[in-house]
Design an enzyme around this catalytic site. Sequence first.
Site, PDB file in Angstrom:
ATOM      1  NE  ARG A 181      70.330  51.546  21.817  1.00 20.59           N
ATOM      2  CZ  ARG A 181      71.417  50.832  22.095  1.00 20.59           C
ATOM      3  NH1 ARG A 181      71.500  50.172  23.251  1.00 20.59           N
ATOM      4  NH2 ARG A 181      72.409  50.760  21.229  1.00 20.59           N
ATOM      5  CB  CYS A 239      71.467  43.357  22.544  1.00 25.06           C
ATOM      6  SG  CYS A 239      73.159  42.811  22.865  1.00 25.06           S
TER       7      CYS A 239
END
Length: 284
Positions: A181, A239
């Site tokens: 990611r 995150c």
Amino acid sequence: MNAIISASGLASALAGPNPPVLLDVRWQLTLARTAGEPAFDGRFEYGTGHLPGAVYVDLDRELASPPGGTGGRHPLPDTEEFGAAMRRAGVSATRPVVVYDGGQGWAAARAWWLLRWTGHPDVRVLDGGLTAWQGPLETAVPEPAAGDFVPRPGALPLLDADGAAALARSGVLFDARAGERYRGEVEPIDRVGGHIPGAVSAPTTENVAADGRFLPAEELRARFKALGAGDGGEVGVYCGSGVSAAHEVLALAVAGIPAALYVGSWSEWSADPSRPVAVGPDPQ
């Protein structure tokens, strides 16, 4: 003060003169486990067995405000509502708190961070979560006496989007998501993949052993030092939505390294098309 507690340490604390309040924060990022299976329900899991006396806390409803606007998927909860939820759970300023989840540690870390950020002096996460506990479980729902905890935000450092961008240039900003990611190879949730320019990839999953327990403090210090932290400079973490990043802030605390949390995280950053996005393995 230690940020985590072992199962044996918790058993001893529960038998002591001032036993901790226990908060069960079982939660899962993906609501649907697999096709055809029921959605994850932390309260249902809690009802099938929890630590004796533990009170269930709902991450989405009590540890975050509803998503919407520009705050990301898990915005900070309203301070007054958070305080009321903690008092209902029996949290008081003079009594220690231990939080746990199913073993991943992310949800427990979110509760730990919020309580510490709002001024509670003694909060720890059960290392390894419920799976590490060898003692009895119960299914009865306790009715704790109301606590007296009053949140006073600001006890831990907090970043907004501009602060995260600045820290990526002036200090160390860790991206706690999975490497793919960060690199922008996949993005299963947010508008676009990639990372904040200058951020360093540091997946929070690499802070724990196979059993979900944190690596020893010296190993965590070595890991973070190799990634650029640990020499006294400012450190921050983000995150996807401010949950797994709280787990990395906790890991940094175990290592003795203070760190700020960017709560809005990538879900907030990437929602604004005007913000820059970097891709690939390098911070850029």
